[in-house]
Design a protein around this motif. Sequence first.
Motif, PDB file in Angstrom:
ATOM      1  N   SER A 195       0.846  -1.202   0.000  1.00 24.44           N
ATOM      2  CA  SER A 195       0.000   0.000   0.000  1.00 24.44           C
ATOM      3  C   SER A 195       0.875   1.242   0.000  1.00 24.44           C
ATOM      4  O   SER A 195       0.595   2.217  -0.705  1.00 24.44           O
ATOM      5  CB  SER A 195      -0.922   0.012   1.226  1.00 24.44           C
ATOM      6  N   VAL A 196       1.941   1.212   0.798  1.00 21.06           N
ATOM      7  CA  VAL A 196       2.897   2.322   0.825  1.00 21.06           C
ATOM      8  C   VAL A 196       3.519   2.504  -0.550  1.00 21.06           C
ATOM      9  O   VAL A 196       3.609   3.623  -1.074  1.00 21.06           O
ATOM     10  CB  VAL A 196       3.990   2.077   1.887  1.00 21.06           C
ATOM     11  N   LYS A 197       3.939   1.397  -1.153  1.00 20.15           N
ATOM     12  CA  LYS A 197       4.554   1.457  -2.488  1.00 20.15           C
ATOM     13  C   LYS A 197       3.569   1.987  -3.521  1.00 20.15           C
ATOM     14  O   LYS A 197       3.928   2.811  -4.380  1.00 20.15           O
ATOM     15  CB  LYS A 197       5.034   0.060  -2.897  1.00 20.15           C
ATOM     16  N   LEU A 198       2.321   1.548  -3.449  1.00 19.66           N
ATOM     17  CA  LEU A 198       1.294   1.993  -4.385  1.00 19.66           C
ATOM     18  C   LEU A 198       1.077   3.502  -4.301  1.00 19.66           C
ATOM     19  O   LEU A 198       0.971   4.191  -5.319  1.00 19.66           O
ATOM     20  CB  LEU A 198      -0.015   1.254  -4.095  1.00 19.66           C
ATOM     21  N   ILE A 199       1.023   4.020  -3.077  1.00 17.08           N
ATOM     22  CA  ILE A 199       0.822   5.461  -2.892  1.00 17.08           C
ATOM     23  C   ILE A 199       2.013   6.240  -3.439  1.00 17.08           C
ATOM     24  O   ILE A 199       1.847   7.266  -4.114  1.00 17.08           O
ATOM     25  CB  ILE A 199       0.591   5.784  -1.402  1.00 17.08           C
ATOM     26  N   LYS A 200       3.210   5.757  -3.178  1.00 14.76           N
ATOM     27  CA  LYS A 200       4.416   6.422  -3.689  1.00 14.76           C
ATOM     28  C   LYS A 200       4.444   6.401  -5.216  1.00 14.76           C
ATOM     29  O   LYS A 200       4.801   7.395  -5.867  1.00 14.76           O
ATOM     30  CB  LYS A 200       5.668   5.765  -3.128  1.00 14.76           C
ATOM     31  N   ASP A 201       4.044   5.278  -5.793  1.00 15.33           N
ATOM     32  CA  ASP A 201       3.994   5.194  -7.261  1.00 15.33           C
ATOM     33  C   ASP A 201       2.997   6.199  -7.824  1.00 15.33           C
ATOM     34  O   ASP A 201       3.257   6.839  -8.857  1.00 15.33           O
ATOM     35  CB  ASP A 201       3.617   3.774  -7.700  1.00 15.33           C
ATOM     36  N   TYR A 202       1.861   6.335  -7.156  1.00 12.17           N
ATOM     37  CA  TYR A 202       0.861   7.310  -7.610  1.00 12.17           C
ATOM     38  C   TYR A 202       1.405   8.728  -7.515  1.00 12.17           C
ATOM     39  O   TYR A 202       1.199   9.550  -8.415  1.00 12.17           O
ATOM     40  CB  TYR A 202      -0.416   7.174  -6.781  1.00 12.17           C
ATOM     41  N   MET A 203       2.118   9.020  -6.436  1.00 11.04           N
ATOM     42  CA  MET A 203       2.702  10.352  -6.264  1.00 11.04           C
ATOM     43  C   MET A 203       3.736  10.654  -7.347  1.00 11.04           C
ATOM     44  O   MET A 203       3.862  11.794  -7.795  1.00 11.04           O
ATOM     45  CB  MET A 203       3.330  10.470  -4.873  1.00 11.04           C
ATOM     46  N   LYS A 204       4.442   9.633  -7.779  1.00 12.64           N
ATOM     47  CA  LYS A 204       5.401   9.806  -8.874  1.00 12.64           C
ATOM     48  C   LYS A 204       4.675  10.082 -10.198  1.00 12.64           C
ATOM     49  O   LYS A 204       5.077  10.926 -10.975  1.00 12.64           O
ATOM     50  CB  LYS A 204       6.275   8.561  -9.003  1.00 12.64           C
ATOM     51  N   ILE A 205       3.586   9.353 -10.415  1.00  9.91           N
ATOM     52  CA  ILE A 205       2.777   9.572 -11.630  1.00  9.91           C
ATOM     53  C   ILE A 205       2.244  11.009 -11.669  1.00  9.91           C
ATOM     54  O   ILE A 205       2.231  11.650 -12.724  1.00  9.91           O
ATOM     55  CB  ILE A 205       1.597   8.580 -11.668  1.00  9.91           C
ATOM     56  N   LYS A 206       1.858  11.518 -10.518  1.00  9.46           N
ATOM     57  CA  LYS A 206       1.329  12.876 -10.423  1.00  9.46           C
ATOM     58  C   LYS A 206       2.431  13.942 -10.454  1.00  9.46           C
ATOM     59  O   LYS A 206       2.135  15.129 -10.522  1.00  9.46           O
ATOM     60  CB  LYS A 206       0.517  13.036  -9.132  1.00  9.46           C
ATOM     61  N   GLY A 207       3.682  13.494 -10.391  1.00 10.48           N
ATOM     62  CA  GLY A 207       4.804  14.436 -10.419  1.00 10.48           C
ATOM     63  C   GLY A 207       5.048  15.143  -9.098  1.00 10.48           C
ATOM     64  O   GLY A 207       5.744  16.154  -9.046  1.00 10.48           O
ATOM     65  N   ILE A 208       4.503  14.593  -8.012  1.00 12.23           N
ATOM     66  CA  ILE A 208       4.654  15.202  -6.698  1.00 12.23           C
ATOM     67  C   ILE A 208       6.010  14.843  -6.099  1.00 12.23           C
ATOM     68  O   ILE A 208       6.648  15.658  -5.426  1.00 12.23           O
ATOM     69  CB  ILE A 208       3.503  14.775  -5.770  1.00 12.23           C
ATOM     70  N   ILE A 209       6.445  13.607  -6.323  1.00 10.14           N
ATOM     71  CA  ILE A 209       7.791  13.188  -5.918  1.00 10.14           C
ATOM     72  C   ILE A 209       8.483  12.555  -7.121  1.00 10.14           C
ATOM     73  O   ILE A 209       7.836  12.191  -8.103  1.00 10.14           O
ATOM     74  CB  ILE A 209       7.757  12.184  -4.740  1.00 10.14           C
ATOM     75  N   LYS A 210       9.782  12.409  -7.031  1.00 10.56           N
ATOM     76  CA  LYS A 210      10.547  11.814  -8.119  1.00 10.56           C
ATOM     77  C   LYS A 210      10.854  10.350  -7.826  1.00 10.56           C
ATOM     78  O   LYS A 210      10.917   9.941  -6.685  1.00 10.56           O
ATOM     79  CB  LYS A 210      11.865  12.590  -8.306  1.00 10.56           C
TER      80      LYS A 210
END
Length: 210
Positions: A195-210
């Motif tokens: 779940s943590v990984k999924l959220i981080k992946d989504y944040m990367k897709i949104k360009g919020i984190i690299k």
Amino acid sequence: MENYVVTFARGFGTGGKEIASKLAKELGIHCYENRILTLASQMSGLDEKLFQEVNEKVRSNGGFSSFLKGLPRAKSYISRNEKFVSDDKLFEYQKQIIENLADTESCVIVGKCADYILRGRPNIVSIYIEAPRDFCVKRTMEHMGVTEDVATATIVHTDKFRADYYKYYTHGNYWTNPVNYDLTINSEKVGIEDSVKLIKDYMKIKGIIK
């Protein structure tokens, strides 16, 4: 990079708080849940117990003023000669803390209607964690050391408190409505770590984190 905030709503026993904490740790940012109550207490000059009394709950017994009447030397809980007449004022303090946090740092915020309070802002990711009742009961029994009946009752009552609180302070919105969130995750199927990984992946897709 600009500040970002990840908000979490979660059913009791789903592991939502654990997911939020792990995410914050991996991102190197703070995770705020009950610390918001402490900050609101410090800002308002009111005793933190008052904020704990209404922590994601809507009281039906007269609210803040009724609570004060039952306290010895109630006036000691009031600072700067302000008069408080309802729990709405306590919510406003929490709202100010959440907005200030979003203005000044990247962070994770658990509960407190944060998704609604910060709606419309850039770089906000709102997460809802849910899971089947059997999974939540088992986790609650393990973490709290209680019987199945106690775990079930705790889940039912806590989730009702959270739903009522959310509906009241978001002017009729439903806590479980997936439209409120970027992602709705079944923590039993996905698991805590993924779940943590999924959220981080989504944040990367949104360009919020690299």
